[in-house]
Design an enzyme around this catalytic site. Structure first.
Site, PDB file in Angstrom:
ATOM      1  N   TYR A 118       0.861  -1.178   0.000  1.00  8.80           N
ATOM      2  CA  TYR A 118       0.000   0.000   0.000  1.00  8.80           C
ATOM      3  C   TYR A 118       0.895   1.226   0.000  1.00  8.80           C
ATOM      4  O   TYR A 118       1.912   1.262   0.701  1.00  8.80           O
ATOM      5  CB  TYR A 118      -0.879   0.019   1.263  1.00  8.80           C
ATOM      6  CG  TYR A 118      -1.625   1.323   1.444  1.00  8.80           C
ATOM      7  CD1 TYR A 118      -2.903   1.494   0.912  1.00  8.80           C
ATOM      8  CD2 TYR A 118      -1.039   2.402   2.114  1.00  8.80           C
ATOM      9  CE1 TYR A 118      -3.573   2.694   1.054  1.00  8.80           C
ATOM     10  CE2 TYR A 118      -1.709   3.607   2.249  1.00  8.80           C
ATOM     11  CZ  TYR A 118      -2.971   3.743   1.723  1.00  8.80           C
ATOM     12  OH  TYR A 118      -3.637   4.936   1.852  1.00  8.80           O
ATOM     13  N   GLU A 206      -3.356   7.620  -3.989  1.00  3.55           N
ATOM     14  CA  GLU A 206      -3.396   6.386  -3.206  1.00  3.55           C
ATOM     15  C   GLU A 206      -3.270   5.208  -4.160  1.00  3.55           C
ATOM     16  O   GLU A 206      -4.106   5.031  -5.044  1.00  3.55           O
ATOM     17  CB  GLU A 206      -4.700   6.284  -2.416  1.00  3.55           C
ATOM     18  CG  GLU A 206      -4.705   5.103  -1.468  1.00  3.55           C
ATOM     19  CD  GLU A 206      -6.004   5.003  -0.665  1.00  3.55           C
ATOM     20  OE1 GLU A 206      -7.092   5.005  -1.271  1.00  3.55           O
ATOM     21  OE2 GLU A 206      -5.921   4.923   0.569  1.00  3.55           O
TER      22      GLU A 206
END
Ligand code: GDP
Ligand code: MN
Length: 400
Positions: A118, A206
């Site tokens: 991530y 993101e």
């Protein structure tokens, strides 16, 4: 302003961030053509079909599917296009899928355990620095990771004046447990990602998941990008990426009229000048037992035209049972606003079917109150904050 995954990936690629290759399409026929083209360019035989909506969690909702041949590309695209996709981030009715991204499959069959990370870049307002958040626990729900195993999320603050320093990029690659070619590629990836974030004037990048392939390449498989709207004037090409179909239609109309409007779930519409007073007014409505139906800042020039436009926008919301007008007259004189309210009321006639409580305070407040009280219209005037709240409460009780 939020972007679709495919648009985010376009921006990333333009700054040299390696991304999963893909082509966005509108029909199953285009999907098959896109898949053939990707096979020619990348050699992939398998493709992923990815719904393009402004919400995450698409995988969980059935909006991301693997196709192992062209027939499957055709049938899966056919299924996903036009569906109402429900994910943990959409409303209960879901979002209509207008487009799908046909992407190369980057999870090689030989990978027993694909490495999904991530990574996000955003502004930390408290420290005035940019921040790279990253984790080894990518691919899944990052919110769950933050809750259950917060120690698995790292943050690296970046001073905007120096930019991302080489040792910081290496630290990130190291903390992600990488070595060799993958380590080197990750430092390149992070550096390019940070540059893309800064140069595109974004407020959020993101990437979940960032993938390490079995041949040690690092690439972005997903991309969620929010652009800073105040900087769009210097990115005309990004401004064109706006997809109005993804936005609340009333908010789009309000924006076109130059009003700051945010749609909410409540029953009391509000029209206020100034963002701070608008926030205070929303509190006031809650205290009076109502729920604000919207945030609306009409700005400094509350003339009849603007007031009428604002009424029209507020009344598009069928939940509105009363409207509270709360204007402080500083530079704008209250009597002018009162005249605006009266004129708007007159010209809208029976389109206004809910009680209006009007509080005008400040310059020429007395004249304003007289104007409203003598207008012969069903506008309830108030002078004090509390008085306005009480009157909102009264009309809501009568309605209930
Ligand atoms: P999100 O669910 O909206 O976050 O959409 P993502 O783009 O992150 O995709 C969801 C999931 O689909 C990812 O976490 C991957 O596990 C999977 N996925 C994405 N691309 C591929 C691919 O190329 N091959 C395979 N097998 N799975 C993929
Ligand atoms: Mn994702």
């Amino acid at each position: 302003m939020n972007l679709h995954e495919y648009q985010g990936k376009e921006i990333l690629s333009s700054f040299g961030v390696r991304t999963q290759r893909g082509i966005v399409v509108n029909t199953p026929e285009e999907a098959v053509e896109a898949a053939k083209k990707l096979t020619e360019e990348t050699g992939t035989g398998w493709h992923v079909i990815k719904a393009q909506i402004h919400a995450g969690g698409r995988g969980k909702g059935g909006g991301v599917k693997l196709a192992k041949n062209l027939d499957e590309v055709n049938s899966i695209s056919n299924d996903i296009l036009g569906m109402m996709l429900i994910t943990p981030q959409t409303s209960a009715e879901g979002k209509l899928v207008n487009q799908v991204l046909i992407a190369e499959d980057v999870y090689y069959p030989g990978d027993s355990e694909p490495n999904e990370f991530y990574m996000s870049v955003l502004l930390n307002r408290a420290s005035g620095k940019n921040m790279i958040m990253y984790s080894t626990e990518g691919g899944m729900d990052i919110e769950a990771v933050a809750e259950e195993t917060p120690h698995l999320i790292f943050t690296e603050e970046v001073d905007p004046t120096t930019g991302l320093l080489p040792f910081q990029a290496r630290k990130i690659a190291f903390n992600l447990g990488l070595s060799g070619a993958a380590f080197k590629d990750m430092t390149k990836f992070v550096t390019a990602l940070y540059t893309a974030y800064v140069k595109s004037d974004s407020s959020l990048f993101e990437i979940n998941p960032v993938l390490k392939t079995s041949d040690d390449k690092i690439l972005a498989v997903d991309a969620k990008v929010s652009l800073d709207e105040n900087a769009l004037y210097r990115h005309k090409d990004y401004a064109e990426m706006r997809d109005l179909r993804e936005e609340n239609p009333i908010e789009v109309e309000a924006k076109a009229a130059g009003l700051n409007y945010v749609d909410l779930d409540g029953n009391v519409g509000c029209m206020v000048n100034g963002a701070g007073l608008a926030m205070g007014t929303m509190d006031l409505i809650k205290q009076a037992g109502g729920e604000p139906a919207n945030f609306l800042d009409v700005g400094g020039t509350a003339d009849a035209q603007r007031v009428e436009t604002a009424f029209g926008i507020i009344l598009k919301d069928p939940n509105v049972k009363a409207i509270l007008v709360n204007i402080f007259g500083g530079i704008v004189r209250c009597d002018r606003v009162a005249q605006g309210v009266v004129d708007a009321y007159k010209s809208m006639g029976d389109k206004i079917n809910v009680p209006i409580i009007c509080r005008l305070q400040g310059t020429n407040a007395k004249e304003a109150k007289e104007l409203i009280d003598n207008s012969g219209m069903e506008i309830i005037s108030a002078t004090e904050f509390q008085e306005a709240a009480d009157k909102v409460q009264e009309v809501l009780q009568v309605k209930a």
